[in-house]
Design an enzyme around this catalytic site. Sequence first.
Site, mmCIF file in Angstrom:
data_model
loop_
_atom_site.group_PDB
_atom_site.id
_atom_site.type_symbol
_atom_site.label_atom_id
_atom_site.label_comp_id
_atom_site.label_asym_id
_atom_site.label_seq_id
_atom_site.Cartn_x
_atom_site.Cartn_y
_atom_site.Cartn_z
ATOM 1 N N HIS A 297 11.475 10.113 53.822
ATOM 2 C CA HIS A 297 11.305 11.235 52.652
ATOM 3 C C HIS A 297 9.960 11.274 52.379
ATOM 4 O O HIS A 297 8.947 10.787 52.942
ATOM 5 C CB HIS A 297 12.072 10.566 51.486
ATOM 6 C CG HIS A 297 13.497 10.759 51.577
ATOM 7 N ND1 HIS A 297 14.360 10.046 50.477
ATOM 8 C CD2 HIS A 297 14.354 10.767 52.604
ATOM 9 C CE1 HIS A 297 15.698 10.393 51.102
ATOM 10 N NE2 HIS A 297 15.577 10.457 52.278
ATOM 11 N N GLU B 219 8.056 11.105 49.793
ATOM 12 C CA GLU B 219 7.223 10.035 49.217
ATOM 13 C C GLU B 219 6.405 8.845 50.157
ATOM 14 O O GLU B 219 5.498 8.637 50.221
ATOM 15 C CB GLU B 219 8.016 9.046 48.325
ATOM 16 C CG GLU B 219 8.774 10.001 47.200
ATOM 17 C CD GLU B 219 9.914 10.583 47.382
ATOM 18 O OE1 GLU B 219 10.736 10.517 46.224
ATOM 19 O OE2 GLU B 219 10.281 11.178 48.480
ATOM 20 N N CYS C 127 14.625 8.953 44.997
ATOM 21 C CA CYS C 127 15.761 8.511 45.248
ATOM 22 C C CYS C 127 16.066 7.019 44.943
ATOM 23 O O CYS C 127 15.022 6.304 45.009
ATOM 24 C CB CYS C 127 16.523 8.499 46.653
ATOM 25 S SG CYS C 127 15.610 7.764 48.043
ATOM 26 N N ASP D 156 30.370 46.416 64.522
ATOM 27 C CA ASP D 156 28.705 46.363 64.887
ATOM 28 C C ASP D 156 28.709 45.445 66.114
ATOM 29 O O ASP D 156 27.378 45.506 66.664
ATOM 30 C CB ASP D 156 27.979 45.922 63.695
ATOM 31 C CG ASP D 156 27.994 46.736 62.516
ATOM 32 O OD1 ASP D 156 28.259 47.986 62.604
ATOM 33 O OD2 ASP D 156 27.850 46.599 61.377
ATOM 34 N N LEU E 188 24.196 37.980 65.090
ATOM 35 C CA LEU E 188 24.196 36.807 64.087
ATOM 36 C C LEU E 188 23.278 35.642 64.369
ATOM 37 O O LEU E 188 23.419 34.516 63.916
ATOM 38 C CB LEU E 188 25.597 36.443 63.656
ATOM 39 C CG LEU E 188 26.229 37.677 62.889
ATOM 40 C CD1 LEU E 188 27.711 37.048 62.371
ATOM 41 C CD2 LEU E 188 25.855 38.457 61.858
ATOM 42 N N ARG F 26 15.957 35.954 65.390
ATOM 43 C CA ARG F 26 15.048 36.525 66.561
ATOM 44 C C ARG F 26 13.622 36.634 65.872
ATOM 45 O O ARG F 26 13.338 37.903 65.335
ATOM 46 C CB ARG F 26 15.566 38.146 66.970
ATOM 47 C CG ARG F 26 16.859 37.903 67.810
ATOM 48 C CD ARG F 26 17.441 38.836 68.398
ATOM 49 N NE ARG F 26 17.748 40.027 67.395
ATOM 50 C CZ ARG F 26 18.864 40.139 66.777
ATOM 51 N NH1 ARG F 26 19.768 39.269 67.098
ATOM 52 N NH2 ARG F 26 19.213 41.259 66.079
ATOM 53 N N GLU G 39 26.829 38.606 55.260
ATOM 54 C CA GLU G 39 26.447 39.677 55.725
ATOM 55 C C GLU G 39 27.260 41.016 55.941
ATOM 56 O O GLU G 39 27.010 41.933 56.677
ATOM 57 C CB GLU G 39 25.629 39.396 57.039
ATOM 58 C CG GLU G 39 24.379 38.721 57.033
ATOM 59 C CD GLU G 39 23.225 38.625 57.914
ATOM 60 O OE1 GLU G 39 23.119 39.763 58.423
ATOM 61 O OE2 GLU G 39 22.558 37.688 58.304
ATOM 62 N N GLY H 128 31.898 42.092 55.382
ATOM 63 C CA GLY H 128 31.821 43.419 54.765
ATOM 64 C C GLY H 128 31.992 43.598 53.423
ATOM 65 O O GLY H 128 31.997 42.531 52.656
#
Length: 367
Positions: free
Chosen positions: A52, A54, A77, A202, A206, A209, A297, A299
């Site tokens: 972690h 810390e 934690c 389309d 997904l 890039r 994303e 519809g």
Amino acid sequence: MYKNDENYMRRAIELALLARGRTSPNPIVGAVIVKDGKIIGKGYHHQAGTPHAEINALTDAGQEARGATMYVTLEPCSHYGKTPPCAHALVEAGLKRVVAAVLDPNPLVGGRGMAILEKAGIETTVGVCEEEAARINEFFFKYITTGRPFVTLKMAMTLDGKIATGTGDSKWISNEKSRTFVHELRNIYDAVMVGIGTVLQDNPRLNTRLERKDCRNPIRVIIDGRLDLPPESYIVQSAASQPTLVFCAEAAPHHKVHLLEESGIKVIKVEGTPEAIALEAVLESLGRMNICSVMVEGGAEINGYLIEHKLADKVHWFIAPKLAGGRKAPSPVGGDGVEQMSAAAMVSKLEVQNFEEDILITGYINK
């Protein structure tokens, strides 16, 4: 609060942000150790299962940490997970003071970490840059308290509210800089979700890039009640190289399930009809897979369902200076909608950015 507490905490927040999208299902955390007005140790949590923030900061500071102050973006934690409790390590290191920006909402921690420090005689402070620290971990906070991922709706529309022309053409509404920013978002979300209508219209990839070495692809989540996903689609053709989940109705044909699974896609049946599967069940399933964040994303019907059922948390809404017109041209949000404007979902904490001529409005959906 001491002088410069906020400055040191903001440095810790900057460190935490270096790991955005890399630590799920853990939070992103940064820490700095200060002694005699100088930062002597820095660290952040790189990914789940590794030390972690810390511990990395203590390692960086070495023996100089004794008698110093640590600034950490989230309460240390107090439980054993993949790594030992950080609170005990801070006590053993001999720190004089620990400043935490925000308490950990994880029921396994929830104030126990700070209590361990106080019992050991370490001075503690909570609440420095609290809002900023909570916001950078909004994915984790939602997931750890509800078991469901944080859900963001991403949409691009024209100035007159169209997401495609009447013929279905939608490439491209937003400009290249806006689309690059979307890839930056994909780089930090655990998953991206679309409906089968978006895939059929389309044929999206997904993926992410970006011209950078730390680029990563999110898990793809497809809502496809009947399993109409075409074998020749980018989604199916690239399933072996990018994790892909398809959620369908119980009544979906078994032979289609088999074909998709042969391509490397994981098919999950949930309650609902082929026309409208229960997205609550989808989100619960994703949560059980330790998927903490989802960017939707498309519809319009998925957006409508998520808004109407109060399942969406945030929006990234791109507006391009274009007028498409058309009675049959679709809008960003479907579903039944509201009967009275007073019942419309409100979006608050608005931020506005410009990507050349495009406008991006980011905000949180009030529930």
